[in-house]
Write an enzyme that holds these catalytic residues in place. Structure first.
Site, mmCIF file in Angstrom:
data_model
loop_
_atom_site.group_PDB
_atom_site.id
_atom_site.type_symbol
_atom_site.label_atom_id
_atom_site.label_comp_id
_atom_site.label_asym_id
_atom_site.label_seq_id
_atom_site.Cartn_x
_atom_site.Cartn_y
_atom_site.Cartn_z
ATOM 1 C CD GLU A 184 18.949 34.316 32.682
ATOM 2 O OE1 GLU A 184 19.400 34.418 31.542
ATOM 3 O OE2 GLU A 184 19.678 34.190 33.685
ATOM 4 C CD GLN A 329 28.237 36.726 23.224
ATOM 5 O OE1 GLN A 329 28.690 36.472 22.132
ATOM 6 N NE2 GLN A 329 26.955 36.990 23.404
HETATM 7 C C1 LIG Z 1 23.585 35.048 37.554
HETATM 8 C C2 LIG Z 1 24.385 35.446 36.337
HETATM 9 C C3 LIG Z 1 23.900 35.183 35.069
HETATM 10 C C4 LIG Z 1 24.646 35.517 33.941
HETATM 11 N N1 LIG Z 1 24.135 35.216 32.704
HETATM 12 C C5 LIG Z 1 24.887 35.446 31.610
HETATM 13 C C6 LIG Z 1 24.438 35.052 30.332
HETATM 14 O O1 LIG Z 1 23.337 34.511 30.194
HETATM 15 N N2 LIG Z 1 25.233 35.273 29.248
HETATM 16 C C7 LIG Z 1 26.466 35.879 29.395
HETATM 17 O O2 LIG Z 1 27.173 36.046 28.381
HETATM 18 N N3 LIG Z 1 26.910 36.284 30.591
HETATM 19 C C8 LIG Z 1 26.160 36.081 31.701
HETATM 20 N N4 LIG Z 1 26.615 36.471 32.941
HETATM 21 C C9 LIG Z 1 27.864 37.247 33.025
HETATM 22 C C10 LIG Z 1 29.082 36.367 32.941
HETATM 23 O O3 LIG Z 1 29.024 35.323 33.888
HETATM 24 C C11 LIG Z 1 30.296 37.237 33.167
HETATM 25 O O4 LIG Z 1 30.313 38.260 32.214
HETATM 26 C C12 LIG Z 1 31.577 36.428 33.084
HETATM 27 O O5 LIG Z 1 31.621 35.466 34.107
HETATM 28 C C13 LIG Z 1 32.791 37.355 33.176
HETATM 29 O O6 LIG Z 1 33.961 36.602 33.071
HETATM 30 P P1 LIG Z 1 35.279 37.078 33.835
HETATM 31 O O7 LIG Z 1 36.352 36.139 33.431
HETATM 32 O O8 LIG Z 1 35.486 38.530 33.626
HETATM 33 O O9 LIG Z 1 34.937 36.911 35.373
HETATM 34 P P2 LIG Z 1 34.426 35.636 36.169
HETATM 35 O O10 LIG Z 1 33.927 34.585 35.270
HETATM 36 O O11 LIG Z 1 33.516 36.168 37.212
HETATM 37 O O12 LIG Z 1 35.744 35.082 36.863
HETATM 38 C C14 LIG Z 1 36.451 35.825 37.815
HETATM 39 C C15 LIG Z 1 37.338 34.863 38.588
HETATM 40 O O13 LIG Z 1 38.254 35.629 39.365
HETATM 41 C C16 LIG Z 1 38.373 35.047 40.660
HETATM 42 N N5 LIG Z 1 38.770 36.116 41.580
HETATM 43 C C17 LIG Z 1 38.137 37.309 41.790
HETATM 44 N N6 LIG Z 1 38.818 38.045 42.670
HETATM 45 C C18 LIG Z 1 39.893 37.317 43.046
HETATM 46 C C19 LIG Z 1 40.975 37.542 43.954
HETATM 47 N N7 LIG Z 1 41.080 38.683 44.651
HETATM 48 N N8 LIG Z 1 41.897 36.557 44.113
HETATM 49 C C20 LIG Z 1 41.800 35.393 43.408
HETATM 50 N N9 LIG Z 1 40.801 35.146 42.530
HETATM 51 C C21 LIG Z 1 39.874 36.094 42.352
HETATM 52 C C22 LIG Z 1 36.981 34.501 40.939
HETATM 53 O O14 LIG Z 1 37.033 33.476 41.922
HETATM 54 C C23 LIG Z 1 36.553 33.993 39.565
HETATM 55 O O15 LIG Z 1 36.888 32.632 39.366
HETATM 56 C C24 LIG Z 1 25.905 36.147 34.089
HETATM 57 C C25 LIG Z 1 26.399 36.421 35.374
HETATM 58 C C26 LIG Z 1 25.649 36.079 36.488
HETATM 59 C C27 LIG Z 1 26.196 36.355 37.882
#
Ligand SMILES: Cc1cc2nc3c(=O)[nH]c(=O)nc-3n(C[C@H](O)[C@H](O)[C@H](O)COP(=O)(O)OP(=O)(O)OC[C@H]3O[C@@H](n4cnc5c(N)ncnc54)[C@H](O)[C@@H]3O)c2cc1C
Length: 421
Positions: A184, A329
């Protein structure tokens, strides 16, 4: 309770209700909190940032297509209607599983009866964390702004650079990693140079900028079916991207990249290779695996812990013997499932992930979409990618805004966020 001066940071301590603490307001944590809205429990969501970030569109902020505010929304705003949910802006440092509280970096703590760890992931520089300074990766808004400023500055500097070798380095961009993020990023950087900046400079020709995509494996989008990898190779090449497969990066510094067979002088190196779990796994000592993800059972409970769950990128959840991918997702479905289950006392029902298809975009109307045996490429895949991403965006206003900007850019190639700040 820990000794003074530690403070209980629960905003509204309520002794009678079950206390559920969620760490992380990303896709998983936020979905979990939303599913718990109005339940007879007290929820505290802790995040080190005040906003939920739509990471899948970060590369568009990095390449000046969208502004940071288009892809971020205050967590407090999203949960404003959920009267039983409090939001705490704080950095979590650890979890005391015996005293049953979360430890904050400011010395405070938040007690819990049930805990949900949803801290996401971080980029993996494969034991070379020092490369991060020269090769930023798009993970936060600040990363995306850094990448955007560096890219745009390189063109500005090249315009007034009389020295040929330096000018050529300024107009060379290397993207490391041939997964969805790298593909991308390379595609959009190439479009920025070829179309958006065309005609804006007097001495340099931005369309001649080199964009090089480096992948250690034998094909791009290795997790997709081979037929889509072949398309993912052709599409960026058509945009002028030089794709180098089977090529490992040996060294990255401020002036460029050392590959196994040659050195490339480049003012911009962008990292888009593997991810590993964010801090979280280490809090549950001894559970760390190669990717750092926390092993959980079919109910998302952390193995060996009671009433402590993990979901999203930080969790290692096996379905049919295979780990679920680190995708928005997956995290969102897990969050809604666990949140609904935690509304009532007792163990949650087992979780089953249902994929809506995997997709990656390469550039303007070039994308791939894979769902079961269905493999799509080109405009139709691009449309499905756009619909899927706009649908995942939280907040109707944001969806409309992003769609209007995409349609506008689609016809004009204009990028409204070309700011160096
Ligand atoms: C550039 C990029 C492109 C992507 N493209 C896609 C895509 O096209 N399709 C798709 O399905 N997925 C995509 N992803 C992956 C997707 O973004 C992740 O799988 C998703 O965000 C995971 O969700 P999560 O809730 O596990 O973590 P996150 O969404 O990363 O949220 C984690 C949260 O925890 C908080 N946090 C972390 N550590 C601490 C701490 N110690 N104290 C307090 N807060 C903390 C962070 O601030 C954050 O808000 C992409 C990721 C990136 C980086």
């Amino acid at each position: 309770m820990p000794p003074a001066p530690y403070l209980d940071r629960t905003p509204r301590p309520d002794g009678n209700k079950r206390r559920i603490v969620i760490i992380g307001g990303g896709f998983g944590g936020l979905a979990c909190a939303r599913a718990l809205a109005s339940a007879d429990v007290h929820v505290t969501l802790i995040d080190r940032r005040n906003h939920h970030l739509f990471q899948p569109l970060l590369y568009q902020v990095s390449t000046a297509a969208l502004s940071p505010a288009d892809i971020a929304v205050p967590i407090r705003r999203v949960l404003a209607h959920a009267q039983n949910v409090d939001v705490v802006l704080a950095d979590v440092q650890g979890v005391d599983t015996l005293l049953r509280h979360v430890q904050l970096s400011d010395g405070g703590y938040v007690p819990f009866d049930q805990l949900v760890v949803a801290t996401g992931s971080a980029y993996n520089y494969f034991a070379h964390s020092e490369w991060a300074a020269s090769a930023p990766a798009p993970k936060t808004i600040s990363d995306a702004r850094t990448i955007r400023a560096r890219l745009l500055k390189a063109f500005e500097e090249a315009e007034s650079c009389a020295e040929t070798v330096r000018r050529s380095a300024l107009l060379t961009m290397v993207v490391v990693g041939g997964g969805p993020t790298g593909v991308e990023m390379a595609g959009t950087v190439a479009e920025l140079a070829r179309y958006t900046l065309r005609g804006d400079f007097r001495r340099i020709d931005p369309t001649k900028a080199r964009v090089i995509l480096v992948e250690a494996g034998p094909r791009l989008l290795g997790a997709f079916p081979e037929v889509l990898s072949a398309y993912a190779y052709r599409a960026p090449v058509r945009l002028g991207v030089e794709v180098r497969l089977n090529t490992t990066v040996q060294q990255i510094d401020a002036k460029g990249v050392q590959l196994a067979d040659k050195r490339i002088e480049a003012a911009n190196v962008i990292w888009g290779a593997g991810v590993r779990a964010a801090a979280g796994a280490a809090w549950f000592g001894g559970t760390e695996n190669r990717t750092g993800r926390i092993p959980v059972d079919g109910n998302m409970a952390i193995i060996g812990q009671t009433n402590i769950y993990a979901l999203g990128d930080v969790a290692l959840f096996l379905q049919n013997g295979k780990p679920l991918p680190a995708l928005a997702q997956v995290a969102q479905q897990q969050g809604y499932h666990l949140g609904r289950a935690l509304r009532h006392p007792g163990a949650p029902a087992p979780f089953q992930y249902r994929s809506n298809g995997d997709t990656a975009v390469i550039g303007r109307h070039a994308a791939v979409y894979s769902f079961g045996h269905l493999n799509l490429t080109g405009r139709v895949a691009w449309l499905l990618w756009a619909v899927a991403h706009v649908y995942l965006l939280i907040g109707f206003q944001k969806r409309t805004l992003v769609m209007v900007q995409w349609v506008w850019r689609y016809f004009t190639f204009e990028r409204g966020a070309r700011l160096i700040d």
